[in-house]
Write an enzyme that holds these catalytic residues in place. Structure first.
Site, mmCIF file in Angstrom:
data_model
loop_
_atom_site.group_PDB
_atom_site.id
_atom_site.type_symbol
_atom_site.label_atom_id
_atom_site.label_comp_id
_atom_site.label_asym_id
_atom_site.label_seq_id
_atom_site.Cartn_x
_atom_site.Cartn_y
_atom_site.Cartn_z
ATOM 1 N N GLU A 126 0.805 -1.222 0.000
ATOM 2 C CA GLU A 126 0.000 0.000 0.000
ATOM 3 C C GLU A 126 0.841 1.277 0.000
ATOM 4 O O GLU A 126 0.785 2.078 0.947
ATOM 5 C CB GLU A 126 -0.930 0.021 1.224
ATOM 6 C CG GLU A 126 -1.888 -1.159 1.274
ATOM 7 C CD GLU A 126 -2.909 -1.053 2.402
ATOM 8 O OE1 GLU A 126 -2.751 -0.196 3.280
ATOM 9 O OE2 GLU A 126 -3.873 -1.828 2.392
ATOM 10 N N ASN A 141 -5.547 -4.849 -1.712
ATOM 11 C CA ASN A 141 -6.133 -4.960 -0.370
ATOM 12 C C ASN A 141 -7.505 -4.310 -0.446
ATOM 13 O O ASN A 141 -7.610 -3.085 -0.588
ATOM 14 C CB ASN A 141 -5.261 -4.244 0.662
ATOM 15 C CG ASN A 141 -3.924 -4.938 0.856
ATOM 16 O OD1 ASN A 141 -3.720 -6.046 0.365
ATOM 17 N ND2 ASN A 141 -3.015 -4.299 1.576
ATOM 18 N N GLU A 185 -5.450 -8.659 0.768
ATOM 19 C CA GLU A 185 -6.066 -8.457 2.088
ATOM 20 C C GLU A 185 -7.549 -8.204 1.900
ATOM 21 O O GLU A 185 -7.953 -7.491 0.980
ATOM 22 C CB GLU A 185 -5.502 -7.222 2.830
ATOM 23 C CG GLU A 185 -4.135 -7.376 3.412
ATOM 24 C CD GLU A 185 -3.658 -6.117 4.141
ATOM 25 O OE1 GLU A 185 -4.490 -5.351 4.663
ATOM 26 O OE2 GLU A 185 -2.438 -5.898 4.170
ATOM 27 N N SER A 199 -3.102 -3.702 15.569
ATOM 28 C CA SER A 199 -3.683 -2.859 14.526
ATOM 29 C C SER A 199 -3.054 -1.469 14.650
ATOM 30 O O SER A 199 -3.036 -0.897 15.738
ATOM 31 C CB SER A 199 -5.201 -2.789 14.726
ATOM 32 O OG SER A 199 -5.740 -1.719 14.011
ATOM 33 N N TRP A 200 -2.541 -0.941 13.534
ATOM 34 C CA TRP A 200 -1.863 0.359 13.549
ATOM 35 C C TRP A 200 -2.696 1.383 14.312
ATOM 36 O O TRP A 200 -3.848 1.582 13.970
ATOM 37 C CB TRP A 200 -1.626 0.872 12.121
ATOM 38 C CG TRP A 200 -1.016 -0.150 11.221
ATOM 39 C CD1 TRP A 200 -1.658 -0.857 10.243
ATOM 40 C CD2 TRP A 200 0.345 -0.595 11.213
ATOM 41 N NE1 TRP A 200 -0.784 -1.708 9.632
ATOM 42 C CE2 TRP A 200 0.458 -1.570 10.199
ATOM 43 C CE3 TRP A 200 1.485 -0.275 11.949
ATOM 44 C CZ2 TRP A 200 1.654 -2.228 9.911
ATOM 45 C CZ3 TRP A 200 2.673 -0.938 11.654
ATOM 46 C CH2 TRP A 200 2.743 -1.888 10.646
ATOM 47 N N TYR A 260 -8.980 -8.386 13.989
ATOM 48 C CA TYR A 260 -9.207 -8.828 12.612
ATOM 49 C C TYR A 260 -9.060 -10.338 12.447
ATOM 50 O O TYR A 260 -9.389 -10.887 11.400
ATOM 51 C CB TYR A 260 -8.173 -8.187 11.669
ATOM 52 C CG TYR A 260 -8.472 -6.769 11.252
ATOM 53 C CD1 TYR A 260 -9.257 -6.514 10.131
ATOM 54 C CD2 TYR A 260 -7.962 -5.687 11.965
ATOM 55 C CE1 TYR A 260 -9.515 -5.207 9.730
ATOM 56 C CE2 TYR A 260 -8.220 -4.380 11.568
ATOM 57 C CZ TYR A 260 -8.997 -4.151 10.446
ATOM 58 O OH TYR A 260 -9.256 -2.856 10.047
HETATM 59 C C1 BGP Z 1 -4.240 -2.375 5.730
HETATM 60 C C2 BGP Z 1 -2.853 -2.722 6.146
HETATM 61 C C3 BGP Z 1 -2.762 -3.762 7.202
HETATM 62 C C4 BGP Z 1 -3.864 -3.737 8.238
HETATM 63 C C5 BGP Z 1 -5.225 -3.371 7.687
HETATM 64 C C6 BGP Z 1 -6.201 -2.957 8.753
HETATM 65 O O1 BGP Z 1 -4.261 -1.094 5.188
HETATM 66 O O2 BGP Z 1 -2.113 -3.183 5.049
HETATM 67 O O3 BGP Z 1 -1.480 -3.680 7.756
HETATM 68 O O4 BGP Z 1 -3.514 -3.060 9.357
HETATM 69 O O5 BGP Z 1 -5.160 -2.314 6.760
HETATM 70 O O6 BGP Z 1 -5.891 -1.677 9.195
HETATM 71 P P1 BGP Z 1 -6.136 -1.177 10.672
HETATM 72 O O7 BGP Z 1 -5.416 -2.128 11.537
HETATM 73 O O8 BGP Z 1 -5.582 0.198 10.731
HETATM 74 O O9 BGP Z 1 -7.602 -1.224 10.863
#
Ligand code: BGP
Length: 474
Positions: free
Chosen positions: A163, A294, A374, A428-429, A437
């Protein structure tokens, strides 16, 4: 054939989000180590220090995937585990770790799909400007070649960057990812450009090495759709695609940047001085073999109405009413579709975007193989006394997207695989461990980090069995 026999079904993770072992066995510091340990913008204080502890439990996790009928696993390599300082000396223990993971996958009949960069730069590289600095392109190619040399005899599916646009967006527009710049368009475009260049140069280097595999890039799906009230339809669609898609997709799939992107940037006073004429040769030589998508959402746009440029993002989940979107002054703005729902983080759930994007990609870029790298559903979860989670909303959401993927395959789209985000719970970031998830529950409050398959794990297992019994080869 619409439904290939060798279709890949599996799950995807990223190194920082699942490995833990943040300072073990010679690993260098990553930008996310620094951010999660020190930044006040780390809202809930969570870190990836231990996370799912995949570093020590990879066998258990891969066994769980295999028992769930999964025949592929997408994971990323931590750049700082291979090159603790970003460049220069290689950490042999880092190489050993990924050798163990790759070999174990192969032993169990699982196809490794390896991403070289998933959001986490070595901190030394980040301190020098990360992908805003052109030197990072060369550093990335050096790192990639080390990985190709070490693992390229066994890894058949490589991805350069996860991404590129979303990483640039969060690091430079939203400001929730390190180094936390906000609404910095110039830095945003520069980072995506250098990521595109790094992808092209890495793809060319990989092809020159004549290894027995293929290489792609993973884009966060961004198909642009217009609200019916939109007046300047062609212009908004064009601007949307230039902003969200073309730096990544046109460079990777057509081997060039569209001239209209440069004109749009220049007309609006954005810096393009870092774009070099000679880069066009790199782009032309660096076309990918496949595209990863994704797929979570689309971008639903309409005409710009009024007000200053503003980014809307929700890292607080149910504690906020914020809906994800953007208003770019004089360009366009995102809007709401009254017929669709959003998740608790204000992101639209729109299964049709799976079909629409696959058909649009085929119509625009031709018959490129596509992997859904994803797709998944983030939610709050509570386990019962046995650690079991009944995650029916995740099943409903993923099934509806997979149905749309099947529909696109029936329509002739060249889809080769599907990866659930994620095979097990992980970090999760910015949302830490609140937003889950996984198809497998991890109890992060228990130091033993016990794993328990959720309802969705069994649903996915049956769906894969059904695919190979009733669809494959039809
Ligand atoms: C995508 C990323 C993943 C994952 C997912 C969910 O954009 O490639 O790394 O984290 O999103 O994001 P989040 O955990 O921020 O909800």
């Amino acid at each position: 054939m619409s439904y290939p026999k060798d279709f890949l079904w599996g799950g995807a993770t990223a190194a920082y989000q699942c490995e833990g072992a943040w300072n073990e066995d010679g690993k260098g510091l990553g930008e996310w180590d620094e951010f999660s340990h020190k930044s006040p913008l780390n809202l809930n204080g969570a870190t990836g220090d231990i996370s799912s502890d995949f570093y020590h439990r990879y066998k258990e996790d891969i066994d769980m995937m295999v028992a769930g009928n999964q025949n592929t696993y997408r994971f990323s390599i931590s750049w700082a585990r291979i090159l603790p300082e970003g460049r220069g000396e290689v950490n042999p223990e880092g190489i050993d770790f990924y050798n163990r993971v790759i070999d174990y996958c192969l032993e169990k009949g699982v196809v490794p799909n390896v991403t070289l960069f998933h959001y986490d730069l070595p901190n030394t590289i980040a301190l020098q400007g990360g992908f805003a600095n052109r030197d990072t392109v060369d550093a990335f190619v050096e790192y990639a070649k080390i990985c190709f040399t070490a693992f390229g005899d066994r890894v058949r599916l490589w991805c350069t960057i996860n991404e590129p646009k979303y990483y640039a967006y969060c690091t430079n527009m939203v400001g929730n990812y390190p180094p936390n710049h906000r609404q910095d368009f110039n830095r945003f475009f520069k980072v995506v450009y250098h990521e595109a260049l790094a992808t092209a140069k890495t793809v060319a280097a990989y092809h020159e090495m004549n290894l027995p595999g293929t290489i792609g890039v993973v884009h966060d799906n961004s198909n642009v759709e217009l609200a019916p009230q939109t007046k300047e339809k062609e212009l908004i669609k064009l601007r949307g695609d230039l902003f969200y898609n073309s730096m990544t997709l046109d460079t990777a799939l057509k081997g060039c940047l569209p001239a209209s992107l440069l004109l749009m940037m220049q007309e609006n006073g954005f810096d393009t001085s870092y774009m070099k004429f000679e880069d066009s040769i790199a782009f032309a030589k660096g076309k990918v073999d496949w595209l990863g998508l994704n797929v979570y959402n689309r971008f639903y746009l309409t005409d710009y109405s009024e007000g200053e440029t503003e980014v809307f993002h929700n890292n607080l989940g149910a504690r906020s009413k914020m809906k994800e979107g953007i208003r770019i002054k004089d360009w366009f703005e995102t809007t709401d579709d009254p017929t669709t729902h959003r998740n608790l983080w204000g992101r639209e759930i729109y299964p049709q975007c799976m079909y629409n994007t696959l058909v649009e990609i085929r119509n625009t870029y031709g018959d490129i193989p596509v992997y859904i790298t994803e797709n998944g559903h983030g939610q709050y979860e509570t386990a019962d006394e046995n650690g079991y989670v009944d995650d029916q909303p995740r099943i409903d959401m993923m099934q509806s997207y997979i149905d749309q993927m099947y529909k696109a395959m029936e329509a002739g789209c060249n889809v080769r695989g599907y990866y659930a985000w994620s095979p097990m719970d992980l970090y999760s970031w910015v949302n830490g461990y609140e937003k889950r998830y996984g198809l497998v529950r991890i109890d992060f409050d228990n130091p033993d980090l016990p794993r328990t398959p959720k309802k969705s794990y069994y649903w996915f297992k049956n769906l894969i069995a059904d695919y190979f019994t009733n669809k494959a080869g039809r």
